[in-house]
Write an enzyme that holds these catalytic residues in place. Sequence first.
Site, PDB file in Angstrom:
ATOM      1  N   HIS A   7       0.833  -1.206   0.000  1.00  0.00           N
ATOM      2  CA  HIS A   7       0.000   0.000   0.000  1.00  0.00           C
ATOM      3  C   HIS A   7       0.862   1.248   0.000  1.00  0.00           C
ATOM      4  O   HIS A   7       2.044   1.213   0.336  1.00  0.00           O
ATOM      5  CB  HIS A   7      -0.976   0.032   1.185  1.00  0.00           C
ATOM      6  N   HIS A  79       3.836   7.185   3.616  1.00  0.00           N
ATOM      7  CA  HIS A  79       4.792   6.079   3.460  1.00  0.00           C
ATOM      8  C   HIS A  79       4.369   5.127   2.348  1.00  0.00           C
ATOM      9  O   HIS A  79       3.226   5.142   1.904  1.00  0.00           O
ATOM     10  CB  HIS A  79       4.998   5.313   4.777  1.00  0.00           C
ATOM     11  N   GLU A 130       7.744   1.306   4.925  1.00  0.00           N
ATOM     12  CA  GLU A 130       7.241   0.262   5.812  1.00  0.00           C
ATOM     13  C   GLU A 130       7.491  -1.079   5.141  1.00  0.00           C
ATOM     14  O   GLU A 130       7.274  -1.215   3.937  1.00  0.00           O
ATOM     15  CB  GLU A 130       5.726   0.460   6.037  1.00  0.00           C
TER      16      GLU A 130
HETATM   17 CO    CO Z   1       1.198   1.315   6.260  1.00  0.00          CO
END
Ligand code: CO
Length: 136
Positions: A7, A79, A130
């Site tokens: 994502h 992120h 991440e």
């Molecule tokens: Co995330």
Amino acid sequence: MIGNINHIAIAVRDVEAASQQWQDTLGASCSAPQDLPEHGVRIVFVTQPNAKVELMEPLGEGSPIAGFLERNPDGGMHHICYEVEDILAARDQLVASGARVLGNGEPRIGAHGNPVLFLHPKDFCGTLIELEEVTG
Ligand code: CO
């Protein structure tokens, strides 16, 4: 080492308004808003066949994205999350090559119930990364 993009997270001031915008102008399909109090965010998932965008609004006191929105009042990309098969192996390889892992370096359970780690944005052109362990 990294796999698919899982994502891209975008910090927003008003997740309902952002979701409406994504639906009305981009024709996106959006989930209902979900509160994740343990992560300090209220999120909407915008799902595409190849990845998700997560629209995140701060939730509660001390939200981890509150400072970001102070610096970026219009919102912005917060992120990118890449999938990895083995998060501890990925961490050890990253640390050995000089990248910095945020926090105490131990994975914690992220918003999707999988182990996650965050890498220092200064090591990746100002981008917070991440890593999420996704198996199967
Ligand atoms: Co995330």
